[in-house]
Design an enzyme around this catalytic site. Structure first.
Site, PDB file in Angstrom:
ATOM      1  N   GLN A  26      -8.518 -41.149 -24.877  1.00  0.00           N
ATOM      2  CA  GLN A  26      -9.476 -41.608 -23.880  1.00  0.00           C
ATOM      3  C   GLN A  26      -8.940 -42.721 -22.977  1.00  0.00           C
ATOM      4  O   GLN A  26      -9.478 -42.943 -21.898  1.00  0.00           O
ATOM      5  CB  GLN A  26     -10.758 -42.078 -24.583  1.00  0.00           C
ATOM      6  CG  GLN A  26     -11.475 -40.928 -25.284  1.00  0.00           C
ATOM      7  CD  GLN A  26     -12.734 -41.387 -25.994  1.00  0.00           C
ATOM      8  OE1 GLN A  26     -12.683 -41.804 -27.141  1.00  0.00           O
ATOM      9  NE2 GLN A  26     -13.873 -41.324 -25.319  1.00  0.00           N
ATOM     10  N   HIS A  46      -5.862 -28.665 -19.299  1.00  0.00           N
ATOM     11  CA  HIS A  46      -4.906 -28.089 -18.346  1.00  0.00           C
ATOM     12  C   HIS A  46      -5.134 -26.594 -18.143  1.00  0.00           C
ATOM     13  O   HIS A  46      -4.928 -26.065 -17.057  1.00  0.00           O
ATOM     14  CB  HIS A  46      -3.454 -28.311 -18.820  1.00  0.00           C
ATOM     15  CG  HIS A  46      -3.064 -29.770 -18.825  1.00  0.00           C
ATOM     16  ND1 HIS A  46      -1.982 -30.265 -19.521  1.00  0.00           N
ATOM     17  CD2 HIS A  46      -3.638 -30.849 -18.234  1.00  0.00           C
ATOM     18  CE1 HIS A  46      -1.905 -31.579 -19.345  1.00  0.00           C
ATOM     19  NE2 HIS A  46      -2.893 -31.950 -18.573  1.00  0.00           N
ATOM     20  N   ASP A  59      -4.826 -37.229 -18.541  1.00  0.00           N
ATOM     21  CA  ASP A  59      -3.393 -37.336 -18.204  1.00  0.00           C
ATOM     22  C   ASP A  59      -2.986 -38.785 -17.918  1.00  0.00           C
ATOM     23  O   ASP A  59      -1.911 -39.218 -18.316  1.00  0.00           O
ATOM     24  CB  ASP A  59      -3.045 -36.489 -16.970  1.00  0.00           C
ATOM     25  CG  ASP A  59      -3.025 -34.993 -17.286  1.00  0.00           C
ATOM     26  OD1 ASP A  59      -3.332 -34.620 -18.435  1.00  0.00           O
ATOM     27  OD2 ASP A  59      -2.714 -34.200 -16.371  1.00  0.00           O
ATOM     28  N   ARG A  84     -10.093 -52.053 -32.529  1.00  0.00           N
ATOM     29  CA  ARG A  84      -9.922 -50.738 -33.154  1.00  0.00           C
ATOM     30  C   ARG A  84      -9.374 -49.766 -32.118  1.00  0.00           C
ATOM     31  O   ARG A  84      -9.955 -49.613 -31.043  1.00  0.00           O
ATOM     32  CB  ARG A  84     -11.267 -50.223 -33.685  1.00  0.00           C
ATOM     33  CG  ARG A  84     -11.205 -48.791 -34.175  1.00  0.00           C
ATOM     34  CD  ARG A  84     -12.502 -48.319 -34.829  1.00  0.00           C
ATOM     35  NE  ARG A  84     -12.373 -46.922 -35.187  1.00  0.00           N
ATOM     36  CZ  ARG A  84     -13.073 -45.919 -34.639  1.00  0.00           C
ATOM     37  NH1 ARG A  84     -13.998 -46.155 -33.740  1.00  0.00           N
ATOM     38  NH2 ARG A  84     -12.844 -44.667 -35.013  1.00  0.00           N
ATOM     39  N   HIS A 129      -8.173 -39.489 -33.892  1.00  0.00           N
ATOM     40  CA  HIS A 129      -9.380 -39.496 -33.060  1.00  0.00           C
ATOM     41  C   HIS A 129      -9.319 -38.288 -32.119  1.00  0.00           C
ATOM     42  O   HIS A 129      -9.177 -38.418 -30.917  1.00  0.00           O
ATOM     43  CB  HIS A 129      -9.495 -40.818 -32.297  1.00  0.00           C
ATOM     44  CG  HIS A 129     -10.875 -41.125 -31.768  1.00  0.00           C
ATOM     45  ND1 HIS A 129     -11.550 -42.304 -32.046  1.00  0.00           N
ATOM     46  CD2 HIS A 129     -11.711 -40.414 -30.982  1.00  0.00           C
ATOM     47  CE1 HIS A 129     -12.728 -42.294 -31.439  1.00  0.00           C
ATOM     48  NE2 HIS A 129     -12.857 -41.156 -30.787  1.00  0.00           N
ATOM     49  N   ASN A 173     -11.794 -40.197 -37.308  1.00  0.00           N
ATOM     50  CA  ASN A 173     -12.969 -40.599 -36.554  1.00  0.00           C
ATOM     51  C   ASN A 173     -13.931 -39.426 -36.463  1.00  0.00           C
ATOM     52  O   ASN A 173     -13.603 -38.393 -35.889  1.00  0.00           O
ATOM     53  CB  ASN A 173     -12.605 -41.019 -35.136  1.00  0.00           C
ATOM     54  CG  ASN A 173     -13.849 -41.414 -34.340  1.00  0.00           C
ATOM     55  OD1 ASN A 173     -14.453 -42.435 -34.611  1.00  0.00           O
ATOM     56  ND2 ASN A 173     -14.261 -40.578 -33.393  1.00  0.00           N
ATOM     57  N   ASN A 316     -19.990 -45.066 -37.183  1.00  0.00           N
ATOM     58  CA  ASN A 316     -20.229 -45.052 -35.741  1.00  0.00           C
ATOM     59  C   ASN A 316     -21.705 -44.781 -35.553  1.00  0.00           C
ATOM     60  O   ASN A 316     -22.219 -43.744 -35.981  1.00  0.00           O
ATOM     61  CB  ASN A 316     -19.421 -43.953 -35.050  1.00  0.00           C
ATOM     62  CG  ASN A 316     -17.954 -44.311 -34.912  1.00  0.00           C
ATOM     63  OD1 ASN A 316     -17.531 -45.403 -35.297  1.00  0.00           O
ATOM     64  ND2 ASN A 316     -17.182 -43.396 -34.361  1.00  0.00           N
ATOM     65  N   TYR A 318     -25.062 -44.854 -32.847  1.00  0.00           N
ATOM     66  CA  TYR A 318     -25.499 -44.939 -31.454  1.00  0.00           C
ATOM     67  C   TYR A 318     -27.001 -44.854 -31.267  1.00  0.00           C
ATOM     68  O   TYR A 318     -27.572 -45.537 -30.434  1.00  0.00           O
ATOM     69  CB  TYR A 318     -24.830 -43.833 -30.622  1.00  0.00           C
ATOM     70  CG  TYR A 318     -23.374 -44.103 -30.339  1.00  0.00           C
ATOM     71  CD1 TYR A 318     -22.986 -44.765 -29.178  1.00  0.00           C
ATOM     72  CD2 TYR A 318     -22.378 -43.715 -31.229  1.00  0.00           C
ATOM     73  CE1 TYR A 318     -21.658 -45.028 -28.902  1.00  0.00           C
ATOM     74  CE2 TYR A 318     -21.044 -43.983 -30.974  1.00  0.00           C
ATOM     75  CZ  TYR A 318     -20.684 -44.641 -29.801  1.00  0.00           C
ATOM     76  OH  TYR A 318     -19.362 -44.916 -29.540  1.00  0.00           O
ATOM     77  N   GLU A 386     -18.104 -48.221 -34.242  1.00  0.00           N
ATOM     78  CA  GLU A 386     -18.464 -47.982 -32.838  1.00  0.00           C
ATOM     79  C   GLU A 386     -19.960 -48.159 -32.686  1.00  0.00           C
ATOM     80  O   GLU A 386     -20.735 -47.776 -33.578  1.00  0.00           O
ATOM     81  CB  GLU A 386     -18.173 -46.529 -32.403  1.00  0.00           C
ATOM     82  CG  GLU A 386     -16.748 -46.234 -32.082  1.00  0.00           C
ATOM     83  CD  GLU A 386     -16.537 -44.778 -31.667  1.00  0.00           C
ATOM     84  OE1 GLU A 386     -17.470 -44.142 -31.115  1.00  0.00           O
ATOM     85  OE2 GLU A 386     -15.436 -44.263 -31.910  1.00  0.00           O
TER      86      GLU A 386
END
Ligand code: PNW
Length: 491
Positions: A26, A46, A59, A84, A129, A173, A316, A318, A386
């Protein structure tokens, strides 16, 4: 401590670790720098650009491959205790296997880690990850039982080179996103979408791979390196819509499907898959004409091998959902995990909405999740690895909704601490804007805004960065704190 208005504020313990999190694909870019190998996200973006809503890819991303010193400078600006990040398997082992180790891959992470250490920032590293070497995917990836050996080989190379400086390890992850989204549906690479067995086969091979890496660390590295190893599981809160027995059972089934499949084999006293779900899938499989359960079983030896392979539980977290029985609406006719569970989920209108369809601000959901896990899994040590909030690219740097979200989330952490949960740290997602998987650059999670049009990928702190910095520094959450300027300095 008191706020400006004289309110008594609760304090985080002195040894509580505040940090921020990112992941290799990321942020890094440098997708083919030096001898880096191709991974499943390189391959899918791609070869099928329309897979990503804005036809972008990682990329270049935030180009941390070249900007890592600026990243560490941001950690220092925020006064973080920890950071992290994840290793890119295909940067360390370009061929997937350990017959060839990339010197430049090792050098990149050496530089990044040494820069953190230089400024007393504790690295917390994720081995995986989501960026599987494409070659290993071509061999079936997580569906191949040999996967766990290849993962152990890779883990050993990373422990060997970096374990002198890294004392906090996470193997994977978010197994749910790897298995359910990547194999049981099509919402993450490699988008295998084999709904009847994909999630379950991946889940079994994943927890065995986790256990092999954990046991390798424990036996061969921990005695000299003295670190700890866990796994990060995405645990959102799933509570019952009403107090009816049916809704309560529906919520439990959904929790088993969301994270119990991965947590139970590792953290429960008995090990193995969650029992109610295992029975349900076995029964439905037979009704559907299969001669075997679509959920594989563990041999006695495998069950014992995986059980107890943790030093801490990475969460994690959210959001939350409310679950109801008998409301499963779908046009899907194939057998699947969600069909096996067969429940409905609801999100109350009054929960504030983020830029992401799946993410609302639910009340006290960290507390609900952690207290539940504490009771279910014998009081492990937790880290929130997270937690964060998304805005859109056009939203201003004055991200009031993100500020509200972080304050409420951290109050919920304090509630959990008050309830006796052994939670030792919190990592905000994310240090900076990054490639948000299928959503490309259309959703932003950063404390720092990243200008993806600029050659240097300029990073600029949002208001939430200043508020988080004040929380880290004071170890309290002042609901009235306002930054005096938007100029960031290092203290
Ligand atoms: C995490 N959910 O995934 C990932 O670890 C990050 O890489 C990602 O950028 C971040 O969240 C924001 O999306 C999640 O369904 C996937 O609640 C799904 C969920 C939560 C987190």
């Amino acid at each position: 401590a008191r706020s400006a208005l004289g309110i008594q504020l609760r304090r985080f313990p002195d040894d509580f670790i505040f940090g921020a999190a990112t992941a290799a694909y990321q942020i890094e870019g440098g997708w083919n720098a030096d001898d880096k190998g191709e991974n499943v996200w390189d391959y899918i973006t791609h070869n099928n650009p329309n897979y990503i809503v804005d036809q972008t890819n990682g990329d270049v991303a935030a180009d941390s491959y070249h900007n890592y010193k600026r990243d560490v400078e941001m950690m220092r600006e925020l006064g973080l205790d920890a950071y992290r990040f994840s290793f890119a398997w295909s940067r360390i082992l370009p061929l997937g296997f350990n017959n060839y180790v990339s010197k430049s891959g090792i050098a990149f992470y050496d530089n990044y880690i040494n820069e953190m250490i230089k400024y007393n920032i504790t690295p917390m590293a994720t081995l995986y990850h989501w960026d599987l070497p494409q070659k290993i995917q071509d061999l079936g990836g997580f569906a191949n039982p040999l996967f766990s050996d290849w993962f152990e080989d890779y883990a050993r190379v990373v422990f060997e080179h970096f374990g002198d400086r890294i004392k906090k390890w996470l193997t994977f992850n978010e197994p749910r996103e790897i298995c359910f989204e990547g194999y049981g549906s099509h919402t993450k690479a490699p988008a295998i979408n084999i709904t009847d067995v994909g999630t379950y086969i991946c889940a079994k091979n994943l927890v065995i791979a986790h256990a092999k890496a954990y046991r390798a660390y424990n036996r061969d590295y921990k005695p000299v390196q003295n670190g700890e190893c866990g796994i990060t599981i995405s645990v959102n809160w799933f509570g019952p819509l009403t107090n009816s027995t049916e809704d309560q059972f529906a919520a439990e089934m959904r929790r088993q499907a969301e994270w119990g499949i991965y947590a139970e084999p590792i953290f429960s006293k008995d090990g193995g898959f969650p029992k109610e779900l295992e029975e349900r899938v076995a029964t439905k499989s037979l009704q559907q004409g299969y001669q075997w359960s679509r959920m594989p079983s563990f041999t006695e030896e495998e069950r014992m091998f995986v059980r107890g392979t943790y030093d801490f539980f990475g969460v994690n977290h959210y959001t939350a959902y409310l679950v109801s029985a008998n409301e499963y609406l779908t046009d899907q006719i194939e057998p699947s995990l969600l069909d096996d569970v067969g429940v409905g989920i609801h999100v109350p209108e009054e929960w504030p909405k983020s830029a992401s369809s799946w993410l609302t601000q639910a009340p006290n959901s960290i507390y609900n999740s952690l207290v539940h896990l504490k009771n279910k899994y014998n009081d492990p040590i937790f880290y929130i690895t997270e937690n964060g909030w998304s805005t859109t690219p056009s939203d201003s740097l004055f991200d009031e909704d993100r500020v509200k979200y972080y304050r409420a989330a951290l109050e919920s952490v304090l509630n959990a601490i008050d309830a006796g949960v052994r939670i030792k740290g919190y990592m905000a997602w994310s240090l900076m804007d990054n490639f948000e998987w299928l959503l490309g650059y259309t959703e932003r999670f950063g404390l720092y805004h990243v200008d993806f049009e600029s050659p240097n990928r300029t990073r600029t702190p949002r208001k939430s960065a200043f508020v988080y910095k004040q929380i880290v520094k004071s170890r309290t959450i002042d609901p009235n704190y306002e930054p005096e300027t938007m100029i960031m300095t290092i203290e």
